[in-house]
Scaffold this active site. Structure first.
Site: not given
Length: 424
Positions: A257, A321-322, A355
């Site tokens: 990312h 977050e994940h 996602d």
């Protein structure tokens, strides 16, 4: 990636620190741009669009002809995938629709909530190195289900003044009302202050540091935002039975990312760490975004811990977050997780599923905000208004308690509003 073996609890906060950058000058620059847009409106937005998007446009609105043209550039295979994802996202978010219940709290006193959609919402969709058409689905679909009357989307154009075709196709199928060719701080300013478009009441969507700074600044007094956010991150919990190749792929999927992303593996198996390291090197060698991923890996950790309880505790401390749990007893561990944006269970549940197409929302709290924030969901696009109705019987039953409380707070007008009714 740094390997850390059996760290003491006193060192966890240091170990789990996210990458930090000096953003003081960035915030000052962003604030100056926002003030200029607020003061000069469309003229300022046009100037910044030329400076930052490197394109001069006489009209920032995307026309219906442009949307139709873009659709022709999207492959049948991608259209089918987008429509499948849309169906799953719709199904999951429709399950979140609130059911109004009227509650009689005291005989003659009835209270309830009514859900009302936020009328005007703005969606920011990045369009640079990774045009996030999936984010269009994640934001526009729940906005549409919630009943938002005006769904506005901004995305940066390329040098030819075009938005990525897949973004436009996703916007069409998801029900976006109006699309504008605007990126960066100028897009956030335009949505917050109503330049080129109606002023929105809440802004959603990811972006670079400039975009996130702009969202946070306009949220101080001008418009609501979905959540504070930072770079993307993932934590994997795994045991000796997990697949090293799967873990490496999951870590790299977040590392690609950006350079400021962070990935973490927590395990009690030293052998697994060695196997994952080997797999990362192998997969990294053929990764198109290798350079970006390598920078993120320099901020990342492979942590060896003593037992499952330490893994659970360090995970709740990190608030990822994940979170991917690839252990034999993943459901048992998952029940003890209280701080995470979205959790992925078992060897065959990659974070990529969330996602894109499983149905859950991928707009999630980062930077430890999962301790207090939820990811985007249907509630993000609505507000709840409370109602109450009190009959004569109700005011007789409840009134004396209100009088006593108001008098003891020395708010005698409050007391009188009840006393007059009781005398009636």
């Amino acid at each position: 990636m740094q390997v850390i073996k059996y760290p003491g609890r006193q060192d966890w906060l240091t170990i789990l620190k996210r990458p930090t950058f000096d953003v003081r000058s960035l915030y000052d620059k962003v604030n100056d741009i926002l003030i200029d847009i607020k003061n000069r409106g469309e003229a300022a937005v046009s100037e910044y669009a030329l400076e930052f998007d490197k394109v001069e446009l006489s009209d920032f609105t995307v026309s219906q002809d442009e949307i139709a043209e873009a659709e022709s550039f999207v492959s049948a295979e991608l259209k089918e995938a987008i429509l499948k994802a849309k169906a799953n996202i719709e199904l999951f978010h429709k399950s979140q629709i609130f059911e109004t219940k009227k509650i009689e709290t005291t005989p003659g006193v009835t209270c309830w909530q009514k859900v009302v959609a936020i009328e005007k919402v703005g969606l920011y969709i990045p369009g640079g190195t990774a045009p996030l058409f999936s984010t269009v689905l994640m934001l526009a679909i729940p906005a549409k289900i919630a009943g938002c009357k005006e769904i506005i989307l901004c995305s940066p154009p390329n040098r030819e003044g075009k938005i990525h075709p897949a973004i436009l196709f996703a916007a069409k199928v998801a029900g976006v009302n109006r699309i504008f060719k605007l990126g960066g701080v100028q897009a956030i300013g335009a949505m917050a202050y109503g330049a080129f478009m109606p002023k929105v009441y809440k802004i959603f969507g990811p972006g670079n540091q400039y975009v996130m700074a702009a969202k946070q600044l306009v949220s101080l007094k001008d418009v609501a935002i979905d959540m504070p956010a930072g770079p993307s991150e993932v934590q994997v919990i795994a045991d000796e039975n997990a697949h090293p190749a799967f873990i490496a792929a999951d870590l790299l999927s977040q590392a690609e990312h950006g350079a400021d992303s962070q990935v973490i593996l927590a395990t009690t198996s030293e052998g697994l760490i060695k196997n994952v390291q080997a797999e990362i090197e192998k997969q990294l060698a053929v990764l198109p975004r290798r350079e970006m991923a390598e920078k993120a890996l320099s901020n990342s950790k492979l942590i060896l811990l003593k037992d499952k309880q330490e893994i659970i505790d360090i995970t709740n401390e990190y608030a990822p977050e994940h979170l991917i749990i690839e252990t034999a007893d993943y459901m048992e561990l998952a029940e003890q997780i209280v701080n995470a944006g979205s959790v992925f269970l078992g060897n065959y549940t990659p974070e990529s599923a969330g996602d894109y197409a499983s149905g859950t929302n991928h707009t999630l709290p980062t930077n430890g905000y999962a301790t207090a924030y939820s990811g985007v969901n249907l509630d993000s696009f609505v507000k709840k208004i409370t109602f109450q109705e009190i009959t004569k019987e109700g005011i007789c039953n409840l009134g004396p308690a209100i009088e006593v409380m108001a008098e003891n707070e020395e708010l005698f007008a409050h007391k009188n509003a009840v006393t007059l009714r009781l005398k009636d």
